[in-house]
Design a protein around this motif. Structure first.
Motif, mmCIF file in Angstrom:
data_model
loop_
_atom_site.group_PDB
_atom_site.id
_atom_site.type_symbol
_atom_site.label_atom_id
_atom_site.label_comp_id
_atom_site.label_asym_id
_atom_site.label_seq_id
_atom_site.Cartn_x
_atom_site.Cartn_y
_atom_site.Cartn_z
ATOM 1 N N GLN A 93 35.558 48.816 38.715
ATOM 2 C CA GLN A 93 35.200 49.529 37.481
ATOM 3 C C GLN A 93 36.068 50.778 37.314
ATOM 4 O O GLN A 93 36.471 51.124 36.204
ATOM 5 N N THR A 94 36.376 51.447 38.429
ATOM 6 C CA THR A 94 37.255 52.620 38.379
ATOM 7 C C THR A 94 38.662 52.222 37.960
ATOM 8 O O THR A 94 39.283 52.874 37.123
ATOM 9 N N TYR A 95 39.170 51.127 38.539
ATOM 10 C CA TYR A 95 40.512 50.647 38.196
ATOM 11 C C TYR A 95 40.646 50.388 36.703
ATOM 12 O O TYR A 95 41.661 50.709 36.081
ATOM 13 N N PHE A 96 39.614 49.788 36.115
ATOM 14 C CA PHE A 96 39.727 49.329 34.730
ATOM 15 C C PHE A 96 38.983 50.222 33.741
ATOM 16 O O PHE A 96 38.688 49.805 32.629
ATOM 17 N N SER A 97 38.689 51.450 34.148
ATOM 18 C CA SER A 97 37.958 52.367 33.254
ATOM 19 C C SER A 97 38.823 52.845 32.094
ATOM 20 O O SER A 97 38.319 53.250 31.050
ATOM 21 N N ASN A 98 40.141 52.786 32.253
ATOM 22 C CA ASN A 98 41.063 53.172 31.173
ATOM 23 C C ASN A 98 41.179 52.020 30.182
ATOM 24 O O ASN A 98 41.828 51.019 30.468
ATOM 25 N N ARG A 99 40.543 52.145 29.037
ATOM 26 C CA ARG A 99 40.553 51.057 28.056
ATOM 27 C C ARG A 99 41.794 51.080 27.165
ATOM 28 O O ARG A 99 41.874 50.348 26.186
ATOM 29 N N HIS A 100 42.769 51.933 27.512
ATOM 30 C CA HIS A 100 43.982 51.996 26.697
ATOM 31 C C HIS A 100 45.094 51.108 27.241
ATOM 32 O O HIS A 100 46.201 51.108 26.739
#
Length: 346
Positions: A93-100
Motif C-alpha cells: 500500500q505504501t509503494y502504490f500510495s502515489n496515484r500519479h
C-alpha cells in the motif's frame, strides 16, 4: 485424488516446509511441525501412500521426501491459501500510495516488487502489436530540433516517441512529413512498417528538405514499435536457487528471458498442460521450472501478461497472493486513467 484429511495436512506441511528450506522432509521433522499428535511410524506410512500417489518422491542424498511436479500441481489446485500477511499488504500500500503514476510506471514497479519480494524472476509482456495496423500518425513540434510522434493502431494501442533531430527541421517539413506518412502508411501492419518506409524513401526525398533526418527518425521509431514489449526483473535471483546450479542451463534460460518472443514461445509450448488458479492466473510447469502468469488489461481492448518464473520449489501461496494484488492495482489504476480520459502509454 481421494486423500484423507490427515494426508492433506501432512502433504501441505511438506510442501510449505520444503519450499521454505529446500531440505528434504523426514518423519521426525514432520512430527515437530504438525499440530496434532501422530507417531513417526504413522507419518512414514502416510508419506509412503503419498509417494505411491505420485505426490512425493525420494532424493538420492537423503531419506526424506520432496514434492513431485504432480504434487505441486495438487497443492496449488487443492490446498494453497493465498492471503497476504498484514506487513506485506502495508508495504505494498505504501509503494502504490502515489496515484500519479502512469500505467506503465505501475507495471514496471509491479515487476520490480514481485522479483524483490519473491526472490524469483518476474516478467511483464506488453500486448502483441506486430500484427496490429497503423491507423494514425501525429508529429507535434517542440522546437526546431525536437518533436513528439504519436502512433495509434487499429486496436487503439498508442505509442509516444520524442525525436531529437541533429539538424533543424522546419514546421513545413514536419507538416508535409506527417501528411505523407499518413497517406502512405495507414493500414500497414506494424511488422511491415520498416519495409514500407524503405519503399517510400524516394517520395520523402522528393518532398522534404530534411528527408534523411526524418526518414532515419521514423525507421528507428518503427523498429522499436514492432519490438516485443518486455521487462524482466530479478534475473540474478536464479543464481541463488540450487535447481539452477548448471551454468550452461542457466545461461540458456537467461538468454530466453532477453527476448519477448522467446518467452512467449517457451510458455505457450506448455499451455495445454496449464492449470487455472482463479479467474486470471495459470500455473505452467516446464521441466523443473514453474511459471505463474496472470493477464491484465493494458489499454482499451489489449492485455499484457505478468509472470513469475522460478524452480518448481517456489512459495506458491506468496507468489499467487502478490500477483493477485499487483494485477488488481494495475487494473484499478488503468480504470482510473480511463475515467479521466487517459489510457495512453508513455
Amino acid at each position: 485424488m481421494g486423500l484423507t484429511n490427515r494426508q492433506n495436512v501432512i502433504f501441505k506441511t511438506i510442501v510449505e516446509e520444503f519450499t521454505r528450506t529446500a531440505e528434504p522432509i523426514g518423519s521426525k521433522t514432520l512430527m515437530n511441525l504438525l499440530d496434532f499428535p501422530v507417531s513417526s511410524a504413522t507419518i512414514r506410512n502416510e508419506m509412503a501412500t503419498l509417494e505411491k500417489c505420485g505426490l512425493l518422491e525420494k532424493t538420492h542424498t537423503s531419506s526424506g521426501r520432496i514434492p513431485s511436479s504432480k504434487g505441486y500441481r495438487y497443492y496449488v489446485e487443492n490446498l494453497m491459501e493465498t492471503d497476504l500477511d498484514v506487513p506485506t499488504k502495508q508495504t505494498l500500500q505504501t509503494y502504490f500510495s502515489n496515484r500519479h503514476y502512469s500505467i506503465d510506471d505501475v507495471i514496471d514497479k509491479s515487476c520490480d516488487i514481485l522479483s524483490q519480494m519473491t526472490h524469483l524472476t518476474s516478467i511483464v509482456l506488453g500486448p502483441e502489436c506486430e500484427e496490429q495496423k497503423l491507423q494514425n500518425i501525429q508529429l507535434i513540434p517542440i522546437n526546431s530540433k525536437s518533436a513528439v510522434a504519436i502512433f495509434v493502431t487499429d486496436q487503439g494501442h498508442t505509442e509516444n516517441k520524442v525525436f531529437q533531430f541533429k539538424e533543424d527541421v522546419s514546421l513545413e517539413d514536419i507538416r508535409k512529413c506527417t501528411d505523407l506518412l499518413n497517406d502512405q502508411l495507414i493500414g500497414t501492419p506494424i511488422s511491415q512498417l520498416e519495409e514500407k518506409m524503405n519503399e517510400i524513401h524516394p517520395l520523402m526525398a522528393a518532398n522534404l528538405v530534411r528527408h534523411e533526418v526524418l526518414f532515419q527518425a521514423f525507421v528507428t521509431a518503427f523498429m522499436r514499435f514492432a519490438q516485443e514489449k518486455v521487462k524482466v526483473s530479478g534475473r540474478s535471483n536464479m543464481l541463488y536457487h540450487p535447481e539452477f546450479s548448471d551454468m550452461n542451463r542457466l545461461k540458456e534460460f537467461l538468454n530466453t528471458l532477453e527476448n519477448g518472443q522467446l518467452i512467449r514461445e517457451w510458455t505457450h509450448s506448455e499451455e495445454q498442460n496449464a492449470i487455472s488458479i482463479g479467474n486470471k492466473k495459470e500455473l505452467l510447469q516446464i521441466g523443473d521450472c514453474s511459471v505463474i502468469r496472470a493477464k491484465f488489461k493494458y489499454s482499451q481492448g489489449e492485455e499484457g501478461e505478468l509472470m513469475v518464473v522460478g524452480p518448481n520449489r517456489m512459495q506458491y501461496s506468496k507468489v499467487v497472493g502478490l500477483m493477485d494484488y499487483m494485477t488488481n492495482v494495475i487494473e484499478d489504476i488503468f480504470d482510473d486513467d480511463q475515467k479521466k480520459g487517459g489510457g495512453k502509454n508513455e
